[in-house]
Motif scaffolding. Structure first.
Motif, PDB file in Angstrom:
ATOM      1  N   PRO A 280      -2.615 -16.452  -8.535  1.00 42.78           N
ATOM      2  CA  PRO A 280      -2.672 -16.261 -10.380  1.00 42.78           C
ATOM      3  C   PRO A 280      -2.004 -15.116 -10.697  1.00 42.78           C
ATOM      4  O   PRO A 280      -0.780 -14.767 -10.052  1.00 42.78           O
ATOM      5  CB  PRO A 280      -3.853 -14.920 -10.159  1.00 42.78           C
ATOM      6  N   PRO A 281      -1.247 -15.103 -11.921  1.00 39.10           N
ATOM      7  CA  PRO A 281      -0.104 -14.048 -12.355  1.00 39.10           C
ATOM      8  C   PRO A 281      -0.893 -12.532 -11.771  1.00 39.10           C
ATOM      9  O   PRO A 281      -2.187 -11.830 -11.605  1.00 39.10           O
ATOM     10  CB  PRO A 281      -0.727 -14.143 -14.035  1.00 39.10           C
ATOM     11  N   GLN A 282       0.017 -11.942 -11.846  1.00 41.84           N
ATOM     12  CA  GLN A 282       0.647 -10.374 -10.966  1.00 41.84           C
ATOM     13  C   GLN A 282      -0.628  -9.968 -12.009  1.00 41.84           C
ATOM     14  O   GLN A 282      -1.523  -8.830 -11.305  1.00 41.84           O
ATOM     15  CB  GLN A 282       1.713 -10.337 -11.380  1.00 41.84           C
ATOM     16  N   ALA A 283      -1.394  -9.970 -12.835  1.00 46.96           N
ATOM     17  CA  ALA A 283      -1.886  -8.630 -13.722  1.00 46.96           C
ATOM     18  C   ALA A 283      -3.676  -9.357 -13.851  1.00 46.96           C
ATOM     19  O   ALA A 283      -3.867  -8.365 -13.601  1.00 46.96           O
ATOM     20  CB  ALA A 283      -1.564  -8.983 -14.991  1.00 46.96           C
ATOM     21  N   ILE A 284      -3.572 -10.576 -13.313  1.00 46.65           N
ATOM     22  CA  ILE A 284      -5.202 -10.863 -13.091  1.00 46.65           C
ATOM     23  C   ILE A 284      -5.222 -10.331 -11.754  1.00 46.65           C
ATOM     24  O   ILE A 284      -6.017 -10.168 -11.274  1.00 46.65           O
ATOM     25  CB  ILE A 284      -4.980 -12.699 -13.470  1.00 46.65           C
ATOM     26  N   ALA A 285      -4.418 -10.307 -10.766  1.00 46.08           N
ATOM     27  CA  ALA A 285      -3.731 -10.277  -9.141  1.00 46.08           C
ATOM     28  C   ALA A 285      -4.378  -8.937  -9.340  1.00 46.08           C
ATOM     29  O   ALA A 285      -5.522  -8.504  -7.957  1.00 46.08           O
ATOM     30  CB  ALA A 285      -3.113 -11.169  -8.329  1.00 46.08           C
ATOM     31  N   ASP A 286      -3.324  -8.527 -10.278  1.00 49.68           N
ATOM     32  CA  ASP A 286      -4.113  -6.407  -9.935  1.00 49.68           C
ATOM     33  C   ASP A 286      -5.149  -6.318 -10.876  1.00 49.68           C
ATOM     34  O   ASP A 286      -7.065  -5.571 -10.034  1.00 49.68           O
ATOM     35  CB  ASP A 286      -2.883  -5.884 -10.975  1.00 49.68           C
ATOM     36  N   ARG A 287      -6.183  -7.318 -11.492  1.00 51.39           N
ATOM     37  CA  ARG A 287      -7.464  -6.865 -11.830  1.00 51.39           C
ATOM     38  C   ARG A 287      -8.847  -7.379 -10.806  1.00 51.39           C
ATOM     39  O   ARG A 287      -9.211  -6.493 -10.107  1.00 51.39           O
ATOM     40  CB  ARG A 287      -7.779  -7.730 -13.031  1.00 51.39           C
ATOM     41  N   ILE A 288      -8.337  -8.567 -10.341  1.00 59.03           N
ATOM     42  CA  ILE A 288      -9.144  -8.892  -9.163  1.00 59.03           C
ATOM     43  C   ILE A 288      -8.360  -7.699  -8.295  1.00 59.03           C
ATOM     44  O   ILE A 288     -10.401  -7.239  -7.534  1.00 59.03           O
ATOM     45  CB  ILE A 288      -8.689 -10.073  -8.756  1.00 59.03           C
ATOM     46  N   ASP A 289      -8.106  -7.328  -7.729  1.00 60.61           N
ATOM     47  CA  ASP A 289      -7.480  -6.394  -6.530  1.00 60.61           C
ATOM     48  C   ASP A 289      -8.415  -4.961  -6.861  1.00 60.61           C
ATOM     49  O   ASP A 289      -9.369  -4.428  -6.159  1.00 60.61           O
ATOM     50  CB  ASP A 289      -6.454  -5.951  -6.368  1.00 60.61           C
ATOM     51  N   ALA A 290      -8.568  -5.260  -8.386  1.00 59.69           N
ATOM     52  CA  ALA A 290      -8.967  -3.152  -8.680  1.00 59.69           C
ATOM     53  C   ALA A 290     -10.331  -3.629  -8.565  1.00 59.69           C
ATOM     54  O   ALA A 290     -10.929  -2.575  -8.399  1.00 59.69           O
ATOM     55  CB  ALA A 290      -8.657  -2.789  -9.791  1.00 59.69           C
ATOM     56  N   ALA A 291     -11.408  -4.537  -8.806  1.00 62.04           N
ATOM     57  CA  ALA A 291     -12.973  -5.015  -9.098  1.00 62.04           C
ATOM     58  C   ALA A 291     -13.052  -5.041  -7.489  1.00 62.04           C
ATOM     59  O   ALA A 291     -14.356  -4.421  -7.153  1.00 62.04           O
ATOM     60  CB  ALA A 291     -12.269  -6.328 -10.002  1.00 62.04           C
ATOM     61  N   VAL A 292     -12.360  -5.386  -6.330  1.00 61.20           N
ATOM     62  CA  VAL A 292     -13.232  -5.901  -5.398  1.00 61.20           C
ATOM     63  C   VAL A 292     -12.328  -4.315  -4.805  1.00 61.20           C
ATOM     64  O   VAL A 292     -13.954  -3.879  -4.363  1.00 61.20           O
ATOM     65  CB  VAL A 292     -12.270  -6.815  -4.538  1.00 61.20           C
ATOM     66  N   ARG A 293     -12.229  -3.623  -5.121  1.00 61.84           N
ATOM     67  CA  ARG A 293     -11.732  -2.043  -4.468  1.00 61.84           C
ATOM     68  C   ARG A 293     -13.106  -1.339  -4.944  1.00 61.84           C
ATOM     69  O   ARG A 293     -13.885  -0.295  -4.638  1.00 61.84           O
ATOM     70  CB  ARG A 293     -10.480  -1.355  -4.990  1.00 61.84           C
ATOM     71  N   ARG A 294     -13.021  -1.233  -5.669  1.00 62.53           N
ATOM     72  CA  ARG A 294     -14.064  -0.363  -6.734  1.00 62.53           C
ATOM     73  C   ARG A 294     -15.307  -0.585  -6.400  1.00 62.53           C
ATOM     74  O   ARG A 294     -17.080   0.114  -5.819  1.00 62.53           O
ATOM     75  CB  ARG A 294     -14.402  -1.073  -8.343  1.00 62.53           C
ATOM     76  N   ARG A 295     -16.099  -2.326  -5.843  1.00 60.97           N
ATOM     77  CA  ARG A 295     -17.472  -2.419  -5.671  1.00 60.97           C
ATOM     78  C   ARG A 295     -17.451  -2.241  -3.837  1.00 60.97           C
ATOM     79  O   ARG A 295     -18.387  -2.719  -3.528  1.00 60.97           O
ATOM     80  CB  ARG A 295     -17.751  -3.717  -6.279  1.00 60.97           C
TER      81      ARG A 295
END
Length: 185
Positions: A63-78
């Motif tokens: 995925p584009p870097q911005a989306i990859a960062d959002r995925i990473d942040a969402a996983v770490r939050r949960r």
């Protein structure tokens, strides 16, 4: 609102007992398991449902870097909510919280003493009541200003006044111009 909120998130993540999934497919599957549908994951990440499905099947792997960062942040939050909850409970009841910062401290002092704010690098262990207040304020949605005030009050009591043994005329300690701030509990 970034500094203290981010510091609490980093402190939570430092104590994971297992690392979150590393692969894109694993992260997306984890989010689908948590949120129940690909539509909910897509809404959370701000992408299309079809993109989520492609990431999940492995059809798209980068995925584009911005989306990859959002995925990473969402996983770490949960990730590992029970570990986070247990650590916060220990900090609020028995351990307390350690705050390391380099910031400008200002305060109001009696006449004849200096009250010029200056940068200080401090590492101070705050007792459990301050940790409890900090976590409660964050859960209530308090902004960065309120969180700073709680930490500044803790610094006033523990560092500047040494539990009431010195600087008794000191009041209104403020925490300004944070260079960095790190929490550990």
């Amino acid at each position: 609102m970034a500094e203290i909120d981010d510091a609490i998130d980093r402190a939570d993540q430092e104590h994971f007992t297992r690392q979150p999934p590393k692969t894109l497919k694993g992260r997306i599957n984890f989010l689908v398991k948590q949120l129940k549908t690909t539509r909910a994951v897509a809404a959370e990440l701000g992408i299309s449902q079809r993109s989520v499905e492609r990431y999940r099947t492995g059809e798209r792997r980068h995925p584009p870097q911005a989306i990859a960062d959002r995925i990473d942040a969402a996983v770490r939050r949960r990730w590992q909510p029970q570990v986070r909850k247990r650590r916060r409970k220990q900090a609020a009841t028995t351990r307390g919280i350690t705050v390391e910062t380099r910031a400008r401290f200002g305060y109001t002092a009696p006449v004849g003493t200096t009250d010029d704010g200056r940068f200080r690098r401090l590492t101070v262990h705050l007792p459990p009541p301050y940790a409890q207040r900090l976590f409660d304020a964050r859960e209530a949605g308090s902004g960065d200003r309120e969180l700073r005030a709680i930490i500044a009050e803790g610094f006033k009591d523990v560092y500047f006044q040494d539990g009431g043994t010195r600087a008794s005329g000191l009041s209104d300690v403020t925490l300004n111009d944070i260079d960095y701030l790190d929490l550990d509990y």
